[in-house]
Structure formats: structure tokens, C-alpha cells
Design a protein around this motif. Structure first.
Motif, PDB file in Angstrom:
ATOM      1  N   LYS A  74     -20.162  15.815 -35.164  1.00 40.08           N
ATOM      2  CA  LYS A  74     -18.617  15.769 -35.611  1.00 40.08           C
ATOM      3  C   LYS A  74     -18.633  16.954 -36.721  1.00 40.08           C
ATOM      4  O   LYS A  74     -17.428  17.365 -36.944  1.00 40.08           O
ATOM      5  N   PHE A  75     -19.662  17.254 -37.506  1.00 41.27           N
ATOM      6  CA  PHE A  75     -19.801  18.256 -38.634  1.00 41.27           C
ATOM      7  C   PHE A  75     -20.067  19.439 -38.372  1.00 41.27           C
ATOM      8  O   PHE A  75     -20.083  20.217 -39.178  1.00 41.27           O
ATOM      9  N   CYS A  76     -20.209  19.751 -37.030  1.00 45.48           N
ATOM     10  CA  CYS A  76     -20.699  21.118 -36.723  1.00 45.48           C
ATOM     11  C   CYS A  76     -19.827  22.116 -36.137  1.00 45.48           C
ATOM     12  O   CYS A  76     -18.891  21.530 -35.106  1.00 45.48           O
ATOM     13  N   CYS A 175     -41.632  24.215 -39.816  1.00 41.43           N
ATOM     14  CA  CYS A 175     -40.482  24.065 -39.166  1.00 41.43           C
ATOM     15  C   CYS A 175     -39.243  23.962 -40.332  1.00 41.43           C
ATOM     16  O   CYS A 175     -39.622  23.516 -41.470  1.00 41.43           O
ATOM     17  N   PRO A 176     -38.044  24.269 -40.289  1.00 41.78           N
ATOM     18  CA  PRO A 176     -37.187  23.963 -41.173  1.00 41.78           C
ATOM     19  C   PRO A 176     -36.738  22.577 -41.176  1.00 41.78           C
ATOM     20  O   PRO A 176     -37.071  21.612 -40.413  1.00 41.78           O
ATOM     21  N   GLY A 177     -35.860  22.386 -42.230  1.00 44.73           N
ATOM     22  CA  GLY A 177     -35.311  20.909 -42.565  1.00 44.73           C
ATOM     23  C   GLY A 177     -34.008  20.153 -41.834  1.00 44.73           C
ATOM     24  O   GLY A 177     -34.112  19.337 -42.114  1.00 44.73           O
ATOM     25  N   GLY A 259     -13.258  24.162 -39.067  1.00 44.28           N
ATOM     26  CA  GLY A 259     -13.704  24.502 -37.823  1.00 44.28           C
ATOM     27  C   GLY A 259     -14.541  23.199 -37.107  1.00 44.28           C
ATOM     28  O   GLY A 259     -15.156  23.449 -36.019  1.00 44.28           O
ATOM     29  N   THR A 260     -14.488  21.845 -37.856  1.00 45.57           N
ATOM     30  CA  THR A 260     -15.482  20.763 -37.406  1.00 45.57           C
ATOM     31  C   THR A 260     -14.295  19.700 -37.006  1.00 45.57           C
ATOM     32  O   THR A 260     -12.924  19.734 -37.375  1.00 45.57           O
ATOM     33  N   LYS A 261     -14.751  18.687 -36.504  1.00 44.04           N
ATOM     34  CA  LYS A 261     -14.233  17.539 -36.128  1.00 44.04           C
ATOM     35  C   LYS A 261     -13.859  16.800 -37.327  1.00 44.04           C
ATOM     36  O   LYS A 261     -13.083  15.555 -37.306  1.00 44.04           O
ATOM     37  N   VAL A 295     -25.582  29.752 -49.559  1.00 42.51           N
ATOM     38  CA  VAL A 295     -24.880  30.012 -48.597  1.00 42.51           C
ATOM     39  C   VAL A 295     -23.633  28.808 -48.605  1.00 42.51           C
ATOM     40  O   VAL A 295     -22.553  28.954 -48.245  1.00 42.51           O
ATOM     41  N   MET A 296     -24.208  27.391 -48.648  1.00 37.55           N
ATOM     42  CA  MET A 296     -23.349  26.279 -48.709  1.00 37.55           C
ATOM     43  C   MET A 296     -22.512  26.131 -50.127  1.00 37.55           C
ATOM     44  O   MET A 296     -21.333  25.659 -50.223  1.00 37.55           O
ATOM     45  N   LEU A 297     -23.345  26.278 -51.077  1.00 35.94           N
ATOM     46  CA  LEU A 297     -22.981  26.057 -52.384  1.00 35.94           C
ATOM     47  C   LEU A 297     -21.970  27.194 -53.129  1.00 35.94           C
ATOM     48  O   LEU A 297     -21.161  26.903 -53.884  1.00 35.94           O
ATOM     49  N   GLU A 322     -25.027  33.395 -36.425  1.00 34.16           N
ATOM     50  CA  GLU A 322     -24.030  32.640 -36.108  1.00 34.16           C
ATOM     51  C   GLU A 322     -23.759  31.526 -36.810  1.00 34.16           C
ATOM     52  O   GLU A 322     -22.866  30.830 -37.300  1.00 34.16           O
ATOM     53  N   LEU A 323     -25.032  30.697 -36.764  1.00 38.01           N
ATOM     54  CA  LEU A 323     -24.748  29.326 -37.377  1.00 38.01           C
ATOM     55  C   LEU A 323     -24.542  29.347 -38.963  1.00 38.01           C
ATOM     56  O   LEU A 323     -23.623  28.437 -39.486  1.00 38.01           O
ATOM     57  N   THR A 324     -25.351  30.021 -39.472  1.00 42.79           N
ATOM     58  CA  THR A 324     -25.110  30.360 -41.036  1.00 42.79           C
ATOM     59  C   THR A 324     -23.371  30.737 -41.380  1.00 42.79           C
ATOM     60  O   THR A 324     -23.060  30.038 -42.284  1.00 42.79           O
TER      61      THR A 324
HETATM   62  O1  V47 Z   1     -28.538  20.361 -39.609  1.00 37.98           O
HETATM   63  C1  V47 Z   1     -24.346  21.996 -39.580  1.00 37.98           C
HETATM   64  C2  V47 Z   1     -26.093  21.580 -41.351  1.00 37.98           C
HETATM   65  C3  V47 Z   1     -28.198  22.214 -40.857  1.00 37.98           C
HETATM   66  C4  V47 Z   1     -22.431  21.956 -41.330  1.00 37.98           C
HETATM   67  O2  V47 Z   1     -35.270  24.589 -43.962  1.00 37.98           O
HETATM   68  C5  V47 Z   1     -23.590  21.936 -41.952  1.00 37.98           C
HETATM   69  O3  V47 Z   1     -35.028  26.227 -45.313  1.00 37.98           O
HETATM   70  C6  V47 Z   1     -22.454  22.154 -43.749  1.00 37.98           C
HETATM   71  O4  V47 Z   1     -30.990  22.621 -42.151  1.00 37.98           O
HETATM   72  N1  V47 Z   1     -21.361  22.253 -43.224  1.00 37.98           N
HETATM   73  C7  V47 Z   1     -28.924  23.511 -40.508  1.00 37.98           C
HETATM   74  N2  V47 Z   1     -23.741  22.017 -43.046  1.00 37.98           N
HETATM   75  C8  V47 Z   1     -29.267  24.266 -41.603  1.00 37.98           C
HETATM   76  C9  V47 Z   1     -30.514  23.784 -42.061  1.00 37.98           C
HETATM   77  C10 V47 Z   1     -31.275  24.918 -43.155  1.00 37.98           C
HETATM   78  C11 V47 Z   1     -30.537  25.716 -43.645  1.00 37.98           C
HETATM   79  C12 V47 Z   1     -31.136  26.577 -44.827  1.00 37.98           C
HETATM   80  C13 V47 Z   1     -32.356  26.525 -45.046  1.00 37.98           C
HETATM   81  C14 V47 Z   1     -33.193  25.606 -44.313  1.00 37.98           C
HETATM   82  C15 V47 Z   1     -34.393  25.294 -44.554  1.00 37.98           C
HETATM   83  C16 V47 Z   1     -32.588  24.449 -43.350  1.00 37.98           C
HETATM   84  O5  V47 Z   1     -26.856  22.568 -41.305  1.00 37.98           O
HETATM   85  C17 V47 Z   1     -27.881  21.171 -39.929  1.00 37.98           C
HETATM   86  C18 V47 Z   1     -26.751  20.362 -40.854  1.00 37.98           C
HETATM   87  O6  V47 Z   1     -27.072  19.431 -41.643  1.00 37.98           O
HETATM   88  N3  V47 Z   1     -24.605  21.940 -41.068  1.00 37.98           N
HETATM   89  N4  V47 Z   1     -22.765  21.976 -39.881  1.00 37.98           N
HETATM   90  C19 V47 Z   1     -21.399  22.234 -41.921  1.00 37.98           C
HETATM   91  N5  V47 Z   1     -20.170  22.430 -41.201  1.00 37.98           N
END
Ligand code: V47
Length: 369
Positions: A74-76, A175-177, A259-261, A295-297, A322-324
Motif C-alpha cells: 500500500k505504501f508503494c 544486499c540493500p536493506g 501516488g500510493t494507496k 532522497v526521502m528526508l 524509477e523507484l527512487t
Molecule cells: O522497501 C517504498 C521504501 C524501500 C515508499 O540499503 C518508500 O543502502 C517512502 O530500501 N515512501 C526501498 N519509502 C529503498 C531502500 C533503500 C534506499 C536507499 C538505500 C538503501 C540501502 C536502501 O523504500 C522499500 C520501502 O520501505 N518505500 N515506497 C514511499 N512511498
């Protein structure tokens, strides 16, 4: 003069000074405080004990190989169903082109994640890694969350160990987190019912660590979760780190609703983000690094977060992926920073900027010029 007007912080402060482990209830008390500067000071004490004045960043690029995904979180705002007109899957040639541009711009890391796409054979992932590694042997491939590994094991009917070994042999470096979201039920099921559950996410991380690879860990906050959910999440990560020891960095991810649910949610406030950063640094006593993901903060709050426990700003990103772009608070054209800009942000906040590789080896200490 007293340390804080909050009696809980006065009680916790000497224990932080002595390096004592904090409890679940301490975590709740930290989140409940209204003395934000004192909370920041406590987290900064730990951050400076571990890293002094150093703040890390890297030169990286994100590659999102497909946006097709069945998880329906739902958050994606990134995923698409296969029939949607803007659904895509990149081929190896496209990956090589992006990696080539990244390397030419000085990138040391390619961050590779994508949706759970049932149209891809397992060889898609190994071909992707091995082609990238063959062409760019020095580029660190930080790829696939525990959720993607879980999908691979389930969908291709392979053991976890087999998945990890075959990806590692093909060129996987770490692996990323992502995918951790919020571990606790019922919150997890309410936002991502079809995703890997908490126990599985944690056990897969343990298996990747056992195979000798580092991983990161995240927590998505500022949506429908409670403070108890957050503290539970941090304590579970700390327990897993006690067992397997391979987490390098924790990244609190600020929810971006458009853009999310869950677009009706306001998302976290600045104060909430700073508190979450500080409490993460204080509870995760066995995690070496805590990242303020700009990017998010947003760039400005990420800079302040360096005084609230964070010792890393992530990377230049260079070209979002695209995800970013789907979750960035910066406008889409701005999901990149030059080395000079990121180093200037760090220095302006009063820290020393150190370019690192993915495993936190210094690449270069930037001069003050
Ligand atoms: O698992 C998805 C999150 C994550 C949204 O490991 C959202 O160095 C905010 O994990 N608003 C993927 N967050 C990104 C991520 C990441 C990013 C940067 C560095 C690293 C690392 C890992 O993004 C998803 C989810 O938790 N996400 N949608 C959203 N609308």
C-alpha cells in the motif's frame, strides 16, 4: 544545570554515557520526549564515540530492473501490473549502459532492486550480475532485498543457500536493506499483506551474513504504524545483529505518501524524522552506521539529521532510477547530487566528508577547498 527537563532523559543519559544497552521501554520513553535537542545530544554522543567528526557518502547509482510486481504494497507508488502501459523490464544491455555511465561518472556502487516479476527466469538475475561484473569488475553490486531473495527461493523452488550461492558466484557483493518496512503484526499485514514476513526477512538476512556478505536494514515509518511498532522493529534488528553480525547500516525511511494507496497519510514531520533517527542510533548499539537518506528526508533535513545520530548521507545517486523518483521529496530532476554538493552539505553541518565504498573503506577524504 540539569541535562534535560525530561526526567526520563535524565535517567537514560548516564546509561548512554556508560555504553549500556537500552530496553524496549527506554525506546518508548525516548520517542515520548518533548526535549528534542537533548535527545539529539544523546544520539550525537554515540555517533561521535563511534565516528568522531566523520560523515560518509558514496558515489552510486540506482538501477531498478523492473517495476512489475505482484506484492501490491500500500505504501508503494512504483509498482505496476504487467498489463499497465508503463510496466517495464530492463534487459542486460540497458543495465550495462547505465552501469557504464555510472562508472564514467566515478560510481563505485550500483544499487540494484526491482519488483517481484513472475515473467523472469532465475537466469535473468544471474545473467544480469555476471554481465555487469565481467564488464565492470571494480563496480560493487549491491543487489536484491531479502524480499527478492525470498521470491526467488519460493518461485524457482530453490533452497535459500542455493539462491545466495548462485547470486554470489554470479557477482553479488552485498544486499540493500529494503523490504523490512515494519516487522510487527498486524501492522505489517495491513500495509504489505503479500510480502515476506518478519521472521523470514530476518532469517534470510542471517543466511546472507553466513555466506559472508554484508547487508543493510531499513524501517519505513510515518504511515499507519505505532511507536511500539517502531521500537519492536529496532529491537528485532538488534537481536538479529547479535546473532549474525552482518548488518552494516540502518536506514530509517521517511514515508512519502503521494501516488500510493496511503496517500491520505500526512507522512512524518521533521521532528518525527529527527526523533526516529536519534532513537535508532541509541537502540541499535550493535549497528556501526546509521544513514540519513537525503532522497526521502530532503537535503536540508538530512543535514540536520547528522546531529541526531546519522553518520552517512548515502550517495550522489547520480540518476535516480524509477523507484527512487517515486518516493523522493526532492523534485524528480533533483534526485542526484555532485560529490562537491554532498561534501559541502556535510562540511556546512560541521563534519568531515569522507567518500567511502559500499563496505565503508575510505575512497578519498575531500579537502576543505
Ligand atoms: O522497501 C517504498 C521504501 C524501500 C515508499 O540499503 C518508500 O543502502 C517512502 O530500501 N515512501 C526501498 N519509502 C529503498 C531502500 C533503500 C534506499 C536507499 C538505500 C538503501 C540501502 C536502501 O523504500 C522499500 C520501502 O520501505 N518505500 N515506497 C514511499 N512511498
Amino acid at each position: 544545570m540539569q541535562f534535560s527537563h525530561d526526567t526520563n532523559l535524565n535517567r537514560i543519559a548516564p546509561r548512554v554515557g556508560a555504553g549500556e544497552r537500552l530496553s524496549f521501554d527506554d525506546g518508548l520513553a525516548l520517542f515520548a520526549t518533548e526535549d528534542l535537542p537533548a535527545l539529539g545530544k544523546l544520539a550525537d554522543t554515540v555517533r561521535r564515540r563511534l565516528h568522531g567528526r566523520t560523515t560518509y557518502f558514496n558515489v552510486n547509482r540506482h538501477f531498478n530492473y523492473t517495476n512489475v510486481c505482484y506484492a501490491d504494497c500500500k505504501f508503494c507508488g512504483f509498482y505496476r501490473t504487467p498489463r499497465q502501459p508503463d510496466a517495464y523490464t530492463h534487459n542486460v544491455e540497458e543495465a550495462l549502459k547505465i552501469a557504464g555511465e555510472a562508472v564514467a561518472e566515478g560510481a563505485t556502487e550500483l544499487h540494484i532492486v526491482g519488483g517481484l516479476n513472475t515473467k523472469l527466469p532465475f537466469s535473468y538475475y544471474t545473467d544480469l550480475l555476471s554481465s555487469l561484473k565481467r564488464t565492470f569488475p571494480a563496480l560493487h553490486l549491491k543487489a536484491f532485498t531479502m524480499v527478492e531473495l525470498d521470491h526467488m527461493a519460493g518461485f524457482y523452488k530453490m533452497s535459500d543457500e542455493d539462491v545466495i550461492t548462485r547470486l554470489k558466484d554470479a557477482g553479488l557483493d552485498s544486499c540493500p536493506g529494503g523490504g523490512a518496512e515494519i516487522f510487527r503484526e498486524p501492522t505489517r499485514s495491513s500495509i504489505c499483506a503479500h510480502k515476506t514476513d518478519a521472521a523470514r526477512w530476518l532469517s534470510l538476512a542471517g543466511k546472507v551474513h553466513a555466506a559472508g556478505l554484508k547487508t543493510n536494514a531499513t524501517m519505513l515509518y510515518g504511515h499507519v504504524e505505532s511507536v511500539e511498532d517502531r521500537v519492536d522493529h529496532l529491537v528485532r534488528l538488534r537481536e538479529q545483529q547479535d546473532l549474525s553480525g552482518g548488518f552494516q547500516c540502518f536506514i530509517p525511511l521517511a514515508f512519502y505518501p503521494p501516488g500510493t494507496k496511503l496517500s491520505h497519510c500526512p507522512g512524518p514531520s521533521g521532528v518525527d524524522s529527527l526523533k526516529t533517527m536519534a532513537v535508532s542510533r541509541l537502540l541499535l548499539d550493535n549497528f556501526p552506521h546509521v544513514k540519513a537518506y537525503w532522497v526521502m528526508l530532503g537535503k536540508r533535513l538530512a543535514q540536520v539529521a547528522l546531529h541526531y545520530g546519522a553518520n552517512d548521507l548515502d550517495g550522489t545517486i547520480t540518476e535516480g532510477g524509477e523507484l527512487t523518483q517515486s518516493y523522493s521529496v526532492e523534485s524528480n530532476n533533483e534526485v542526484k547530487m555532485s560529490k562537491q554538493e554532498i561534501a559541502a552539505l556535510i562540511r556546512d553541518a560541521g563534519f568531515d566528508a569522507v567518500e567511502r565504498d559500499t563496505l565503508y573503506h575510505p575512497v578519498a577524504e575531500l579537502s576543505a577547498a
